[in-house]
Write a protein that holds these residues in place. Structure first.
Motif, PDB file in Angstrom:
ATOM      1  N   TRP A  53       0.864  -1.182   0.000  1.00 54.27           N
ATOM      2  CA  TRP A  53       0.000   0.000   0.000  1.00 54.27           C
ATOM      3  C   TRP A  53       0.900   1.231   0.000  1.00 54.27           C
ATOM      4  CZ3 TRP A  53      -5.113   0.266  -0.798  1.00 54.27           C
ATOM      5  CH2 TRP A  53      -5.886  -0.877  -0.599  1.00 54.27           C
ATOM      6  N   PHE A  54       0.582   2.148  -0.859  1.00 54.72           N
ATOM      7  CA  PHE A  54       1.296   3.408  -0.968  1.00 54.72           C
ATOM      8  C   PHE A  54       0.287   4.535  -0.873  1.00 54.72           C
ATOM      9  CE2 PHE A  54       5.531   2.015  -2.422  1.00 54.72           C
ATOM     10  CZ  PHE A  54       5.264   0.679  -2.635  1.00 54.72           C
ATOM     11  N   ARG A  55       0.756   5.744  -0.617  1.00 53.86           N
ATOM     12  CA  ARG A  55      -0.138   6.893  -0.597  1.00 53.86           C
ATOM     13  C   ARG A  55       0.583   8.112  -1.131  1.00 53.86           C
ATOM     14  NH1 ARG A  55      -0.560   7.834   5.973  1.00 53.86           N
ATOM     15  NH2 ARG A  55       1.554   8.693   6.274  1.00 53.86           N
ATOM     16  N   GLN A  56      -0.234   9.019  -1.640  1.00 54.26           N
ATOM     17  CA  GLN A  56       0.300  10.275  -2.143  1.00 54.26           C
ATOM     18  C   GLN A  56      -0.578  11.416  -1.675  1.00 54.26           C
ATOM     19  OE1 GLN A  56       0.845  10.528  -6.409  1.00 54.26           O
ATOM     20  NE2 GLN A  56       2.425  12.070  -6.143  1.00 54.26           N
ATOM     21  N   ALA A  57      -0.005  12.303  -0.896  1.00 60.04           N
ATOM     22  CA  ALA A  57      -0.712  13.489  -0.429  1.00 60.04           C
ATOM     23  C   ALA A  57      -0.551  14.591  -1.472  1.00 60.04           C
ATOM     24  CB  ALA A  57      -0.145  13.933   0.916  1.00 60.04           C
ATOM     25  N   PRO A  58      -1.468  15.531  -1.501  1.00 60.81           N
ATOM     26  CA  PRO A  58      -1.364  16.630  -2.473  1.00 60.81           C
ATOM     27  C   PRO A  58      -0.031  17.353  -2.358  1.00 60.81           C
ATOM     28  CG  PRO A  58      -3.500  16.641  -1.409  1.00 60.81           C
ATOM     29  CD  PRO A  58      -2.688  15.623  -0.688  1.00 60.81           C
ATOM     30  N   GLY A  59       0.629  17.504  -3.477  1.00 54.27           N
ATOM     31  CA  GLY A  59       1.883  18.226  -3.497  1.00 54.27           C
ATOM     32  C   GLY A  59       3.074  17.463  -2.977  1.00 54.27           C
ATOM     33  N   LYS A  60       2.876  16.182  -2.672  1.00 55.47           N
ATOM     34  CA  LYS A  60       3.970  15.383  -2.135  1.00 55.47           C
ATOM     35  C   LYS A  60       4.216  14.162  -3.013  1.00 55.47           C
ATOM     36  CE  LYS A  60       3.500  16.709   2.716  1.00 55.47           C
ATOM     37  NZ  LYS A  60       3.406  16.221   4.114  1.00 55.47           N
ATOM     38  N   GLU A  61       5.383  13.559  -2.833  1.00 52.91           N
ATOM     39  CA  GLU A  61       5.693  12.342  -3.563  1.00 52.91           C
ATOM     40  C   GLU A  61       4.957  11.159  -2.939  1.00 52.91           C
ATOM     41  OE1 GLU A  61      10.183  13.431  -5.155  1.00 52.91           O
ATOM     42  OE2 GLU A  61       9.866  11.740  -3.825  1.00 52.91           O
ATOM     43  N   ARG A  62       4.757  10.160  -3.768  1.00 52.39           N
ATOM     44  CA  ARG A  62       4.118   8.951  -3.265  1.00 52.39           C
ATOM     45  C   ARG A  62       5.082   8.242  -2.310  1.00 52.39           C
ATOM     46  NH1 ARG A  62       1.289   5.486  -7.772  1.00 52.39           N
ATOM     47  NH2 ARG A  62       3.440   5.224  -8.486  1.00 52.39           N
ATOM     48  N   GLU A  63       4.532   7.682  -1.239  1.00 48.08           N
ATOM     49  CA  GLU A  63       5.352   7.017  -0.249  1.00 48.08           C
ATOM     50  C   GLU A  63       4.768   5.653   0.105  1.00 48.08           C
ATOM     51  OE1 GLU A  63       5.411   8.978   3.531  1.00 48.08           O
ATOM     52  OE2 GLU A  63       3.240   9.208   3.632  1.00 48.08           O
ATOM     53  N   GLY A  64       5.649   4.732   0.465  1.00 47.59           N
ATOM     54  CA  GLY A  64       5.211   3.409   0.888  1.00 47.59           C
ATOM     55  C   GLY A  64       4.631   3.464   2.287  1.00 47.59           C
ATOM     56  N   VAL A  65       3.546   2.731   2.493  1.00 44.45           N
ATOM     57  CA  VAL A  65       2.855   2.712   3.780  1.00 44.45           C
ATOM     58  C   VAL A  65       3.041   1.362   4.469  1.00 44.45           C
ATOM     59  CG1 VAL A  65       0.612   2.859   4.906  1.00 44.45           C
ATOM     60  CG2 VAL A  65       1.160   4.410   3.011  1.00 44.45           C
ATOM     61  N   ALA A  66       2.737   0.297   3.738  1.00 43.67           N
ATOM     62  CA  ALA A  66       2.836  -1.043   4.322  1.00 43.67           C
ATOM     63  C   ALA A  66       2.944  -2.066   3.194  1.00 43.67           C
ATOM     64  CB  ALA A  66       1.610  -1.356   5.181  1.00 43.67           C
ATOM     65  N   VAL A  67       3.588  -3.169   3.490  1.00 42.88           N
ATOM     66  CA  VAL A  67       3.720  -4.238   2.518  1.00 42.88           C
ATOM     67  C   VAL A  67       3.613  -5.568   3.252  1.00 42.88           C
ATOM     68  CG1 VAL A  67       6.239  -4.181   2.693  1.00 42.88           C
ATOM     69  CG2 VAL A  67       5.174  -5.260   0.722  1.00 42.88           C
ATOM     70  N   ILE A  68       3.076  -6.568   2.541  1.00 46.19           N
ATOM     71  CA  ILE A  68       2.915  -7.894   3.127  1.00 46.19           C
ATOM     72  C   ILE A  68       3.325  -8.956   2.126  1.00 46.19           C
ATOM     73  CG2 ILE A  68       0.500  -8.156   2.411  1.00 46.19           C
ATOM     74  CD1 ILE A  68       0.029  -9.491   5.200  1.00 46.19           C
ATOM     75  N   GLY A  69       3.930 -10.016   2.625  1.00 46.25           N
ATOM     76  CA  GLY A  69       4.259 -11.156   1.785  1.00 46.25           C
ATOM     77  C   GLY A  69       3.096 -12.130   1.773  1.00 46.25           C
ATOM     78  N   LEU A  70       2.741 -12.595   0.600  1.00 45.01           N
ATOM     79  CA  LEU A  70       1.604 -13.503   0.484  1.00 45.01           C
ATOM     80  C   LEU A  70       1.916 -14.875   1.069  1.00 45.01           C
ATOM     81  CD1 LEU A  70       0.245 -12.757  -3.098  1.00 45.01           C
ATOM     82  CD2 LEU A  70      -0.356 -11.691  -0.921  1.00 45.01           C
ATOM     83  N   GLY A  71       3.185 -15.216   1.130  1.00 46.48           N
ATOM     84  CA  GLY A  71       3.565 -16.534   1.626  1.00 46.48           C
ATOM     85  C   GLY A  71       3.467 -16.636   3.137  1.00 46.48           C
ATOM     86  N   ASP A  72       4.425 -16.057   3.836  1.00 48.38           N
ATOM     87  CA  ASP A  72       4.470 -16.185   5.289  1.00 48.38           C
ATOM     88  C   ASP A  72       3.797 -15.038   6.018  1.00 48.38           C
ATOM     89  OD1 ASP A  72       7.981 -15.119   5.695  1.00 48.38           O
ATOM     90  OD2 ASP A  72       6.212 -14.106   4.891  1.00 48.38           O
ATOM     91  N   GLY A  73       3.260 -14.084   5.286  1.00 51.28           N
ATOM     92  CA  GLY A  73       2.564 -12.974   5.919  1.00 51.28           C
ATOM     93  C   GLY A  73       3.480 -11.954   6.563  1.00 51.28           C
TER      94      GLY A  73
END
Length: 121
Positions: A35-55
């Protein structure tokens, strides 16, 4: 090409909660969902990531303890549960398919169109 699709954005007051969902195409080789997010006027940033295998998961410091990422492999779904929301969490949230447990965009290929989250003071 079928891309991920995000659901669940909306408006909420500070301190509230909101959950996002992402439906991603099946039979994709990459084993991470971010999951990533981009606020107005800002660069997109990573929020959270999950592995489908081991979670295994990884969070940005700014959301640790407030956001939880989860997956349901049987439904090809990834979720982002957000609580104690702050105005600075406002932005467009994107779901992406990736090849590493990383918040760096370079590891991600397929991106959804995004869903808007607005947090009012």
């Amino acid at each position: 090409q079928v891309l991920p699709v995000e659901f669940g954005g909306g408006s909420v007051q500070a301190g509230g909660s909101l959950s996002l969902s992402c439906l991603y195409p099946p039979y994709i080789h990459e084993r991470y969902r971010g999951w990533f997010r981009q606020a107005p006027g800002k660069e997109r940033e990573g929020v959270a990531v999950i592995g489908l295998g081991d979670g295994s998961d990884l969070y940005a410091e700014s959301v640790k303890g407030r956001f939880t990422i989860a997956r349901d492999n049987s439904k090809n779904m990834v979720y982002l549960h957000m609580s104690s929301l702050k105005p600075e969490d406002t932005g467009k949230y994107y779901c992406a398919v990736g090849e590493a447990l990383s918040l760096g965009e370079r590891y991600y290929s397929d991106w959804g169109q995004g869903t808007q989250v607005s947090v009012s003071p």
